[in-house]
Enzyme design. Structure first.
Site, PDB file in Angstrom:
ATOM      1  N   LYS A  83       0.856  -1.196   0.000  1.00 38.60           N
ATOM      2  CA  LYS A  83       0.000   0.000   0.000  1.00 38.60           C
ATOM      3  C   LYS A  83       0.889   1.243   0.000  1.00 38.60           C
ATOM      4  O   LYS A  83       1.761   1.383   0.868  1.00 38.60           O
ATOM      5  CB  LYS A  83      -0.822   0.013   1.285  1.00 38.60           C
TER       6      LYS A  83
HETATM    7  C1  E4P Z   1      -8.521   0.763   3.714  1.00 38.56           C
HETATM    8  O1  E4P Z   1      -7.632   0.144   3.200  1.00 38.56           O
HETATM    9  C2  E4P Z   1      -8.405   1.500   4.988  1.00 38.56           C
HETATM   10  O2  E4P Z   1      -7.592   0.765   5.858  1.00 38.56           O
HETATM   11  C3  E4P Z   1      -9.725   1.689   5.660  1.00 38.56           C
HETATM   12  O3  E4P Z   1     -10.818   1.241   4.928  1.00 38.56           O
HETATM   13  C4  E4P Z   1      -9.897   2.952   6.385  1.00 38.56           C
HETATM   14  O4  E4P Z   1     -11.142   2.931   7.040  1.00 38.56           O
HETATM   15  P1  E4P Z   1     -11.535   3.932   8.204  1.00 38.56           P
HETATM   16  O5  E4P Z   1     -11.865   5.236   7.586  1.00 38.56           O
HETATM   17  O6  E4P Z   1     -12.715   3.298   8.844  1.00 38.56           O
HETATM   18  O7  E4P Z   1     -10.339   4.025   9.124  1.00 38.56           O
END
Ligand code: E4P
Length: 222
Positions: A83
């Site tokens: 990522k």
């Molecule tokens: C995606 O890869 C992120 O880790 C995630 O969906 C973030 O979600 P949040 O806004 O609930 O922290």
């Protein structure tokens, strides 16, 4: 639409694997921080458990370090997806990782323009954060719709990973719009099973079955 869990919590991943519905995992530094393990060990444990793609995020600020971290992460297991954050450094690092044959997920995407950049560098996944868009009073599902439309018109192969899903309706709408993947917390995945009429129906079937069996026993005993 494939279903991913947005967690680094092993027991939740084990439970979802047991349900037979888990296609992959996304993690982020905030989720990893909750687990009290060295990050490479955590990624290894998750990839040992889940055969699908497991996103693990780089945390460096400059592209060289991001590339180095991405290479290290990708060596943990063949199903690691690195990522990278949406930023000039993140995109530059992502492009280099793609050139090296390492799959990437461009995260922290909040606009169609950013999603275009992710597709341009050949990301495997782009992650628009729907819930966080909603949190600031904008339209997360509208953002997803625009990205899905642009990718279809342009014929991009990058898969749209609807992230930051907060409730089952987000999941359903993301599927209707055409997201390739929805990633969600464990609590949201668990809620996908629920409907009060299912509970009432199951209770009634069980009660009727027991009454039926009891009637047969009574008949035999007469
Ligand atoms: C995606 O890869 C992120 O880790 C995630 O969906 C973030 O979600 P949040 O806004 O609930 O922290």
């Amino acid at each position: 639409m494939k279903l991913f869990l947005d967690t680094a919590h092993i027991s939740d991943l084990e439970t979802a694997m047991g349900w037979g519905i888990l296609d992959g995992v996304t993690t982020n530094p905030s989720l990893a921080a909750k687990e009290g393990m060295e990050f490479p060990d955590l990624v290894k444990a998750i990839t040992d458990l889940v055969p699908g793609p497991v996103s693990a995020e780089v945390v460096a600020e400059d592209r060289e370090e991001m590339v180095a971290q991405g290479k290290d992460l990708s060596e943990i297991a063949s199903n690691v997806v690195v990522k990278v954050p949406m930023s000039k450094e993140g995109v530059a690092a992502g492009a280099r990782l793609v050139d090296l044959g390492i799959p990437i997920n461009v995260t922290l995407v909040f606009s169609p323009a950013q999603a275009l950049l992710a597709a341009r560098i050949g990301a495997t996944f782009v992650s628009p954060f729907l819930g966080r868009v909603d949190d600031v009073g904008n339209d997360g599902l509208g953002l997803l719709r625009e990205i899905v439309e642009i990718y279809a018109v342009q014929g991009y192969e990058t898969e749209v990973l609807a992230a930051s899903l907060r409730h089952p309706q987000h999941v359903v709408e993301a599927a209707k719009i055409g997201a390739d993947i929805g990633t969600m917390p464990f609590a949201v995945m668990e809620k996908l099973f629920n409907h009060p009429l299912t509970d009432i129906g199951n209770e009634r079937f069980t009660a009727d079955w027991e009454a039926y069996q009891q009637a047969l026993r009574d008949q035999k005993n007469q």
